[in-house]
Design a protein around this motif. Structure first.
Motif, PDB file in Angstrom:
ATOM      1  N   LYS A  99       3.245 -57.503  31.585  1.00 25.72           N
ATOM      2  CA  LYS A  99       2.656 -57.172  30.284  1.00 25.72           C
ATOM      3  C   LYS A  99       2.636 -55.670  30.022  1.00 25.72           C
ATOM      4  CE  LYS A  99      -0.616 -61.071  30.366  1.00 25.72           C
ATOM      5  NZ  LYS A  99      -2.073 -61.415  30.415  1.00 25.72           N
ATOM      6  N   SER A 124       1.916 -54.919  26.311  1.00 22.96           N
ATOM      7  CA  SER A 124       2.664 -55.483  25.190  1.00 22.96           C
ATOM      8  C   SER A 124       1.914 -56.686  24.644  1.00 22.96           C
ATOM      9  CB  SER A 124       4.062 -55.904  25.637  1.00 22.96           C
ATOM     10  OG  SER A 124       3.978 -56.974  26.559  1.00 22.96           O
ATOM     11  N   MET A 128       3.621 -52.344  28.895  1.00 25.69           N
ATOM     12  CA  MET A 128       4.604 -52.047  27.868  1.00 25.69           C
ATOM     13  C   MET A 128       5.734 -51.185  28.417  1.00 25.69           C
ATOM     14  SD  MET A 128       3.880 -50.422  24.099  1.00 25.69           S
ATOM     15  CE  MET A 128       2.872 -51.831  23.632  1.00 25.69           C
TER      16      MET A 128
END
Length: 242
Positions: free
Chosen positions: A185, A175, A187
């Motif tokens: 992080k 992300s 996603m």
């Protein structure tokens, strides 16, 4: 069906696809920013597992066997060019599909089983990317939240890996939001962190050839490698341990 006393005394030896950072059986995610080199580093792994004598993969010895490469963000032309650039044009090719494949619950599970029956030594399946094989709008997950959906479909992949005794690696993105915990992080939901046996992340310094490849999991020791993009071989080279 509880474990018996004998189950606790069986001799168990862990086996590796890439020793000692990727186990031979299980479900694994490789995450990174778009266009950071995730697909290329896994194509390199695919060819080094498929072919004997191609050397180490980012500094680690691999076992050899048959590979299924679902490069679903590629097309025939881009795959052709990548393999030529990497110097693998005349090597044994993994079973390779581009553009699309059956999704989970719509043929992928059966297709993976058929592939393992048709090759002599199935070892590795690479799925690039997870989003390409994730069903959308299924009735059974319509009222579920993101975590429940991810957990449901990733558990299917995990079960297939165990049932067929193969390594399945899928690609996923990071992300754009800043996260205090680096693995957050990845996603989507924390289903990716919960189901997979190990997680790997490729982080490349913007505007440079320097990158790191790190991993953490229930069956491996946490590690972080320094790697360098090689403009001559179009592959990542191992530099050292961070």
């Amino acid at each position: 069906r509880a474990m018996t006393e004998a189950d606790f005394h069986k001799k168990i030896e862990r086996s590796y696809l890439a020793s000692p950072i990727i186990c031979e059986v299980g479900l694994y995610v490789v995450a990174g920013k778009p266009k950071g080199g995730k697909s290329r580093i896994l194509k390199d792994l695919a060819y080094k597992v498929q072919n004997k004598g191609l050397g180490t993969w980012i500094g680690h010895t691999v076992v050899n066997g048959d590979v299924l490469l679902l490069a679903l963000e590629d097309n025939e032309d881009s795959m052709n060019l990548d393999i030529k650039e990497m110097g693998y044009q005349n090597k044994l090719k993994p079973t390779t599909f581009v553009d699309d494949s059956p999704s989970l619950d719509r043929g992928l599970e059966e297709s993976l089983k058929l592939w393992t029956e048709e090759v002599s030594n199935p070892k590795l399946v690479i799925i690039d990317t997870f989003q390409k094989i994730k069903p959308l709008g299924e009735q059974k997950t319509r009222n579920a939240n993101a975590y429940e959906v991810d957990y449901h479909y990733l558990s299917k992949l995990h079960s297939i890996a165990k049932e067929l005794s193969i390594c399945i690696i899928y690609v996923h993105h990071l992300s754009q939001a800043d996260k205090a915990h680096s693995w957050d992080k990845i996603m989507g939901s924390t289903g990716h962190q919960g189901v997979t046996d190990a997680m790997y992340m490729l982080e490349r310094d913007e505007g440079t050839n320097q990158a790191t490849f790190k991993g953490i999991g229930r069956n491996i020791a946490e590690f972080k490698l320094d790697i360098l993009w090689n403009n001559d071989t179009f592959k990542f080279d191992y530099v050292g341990d961070s």
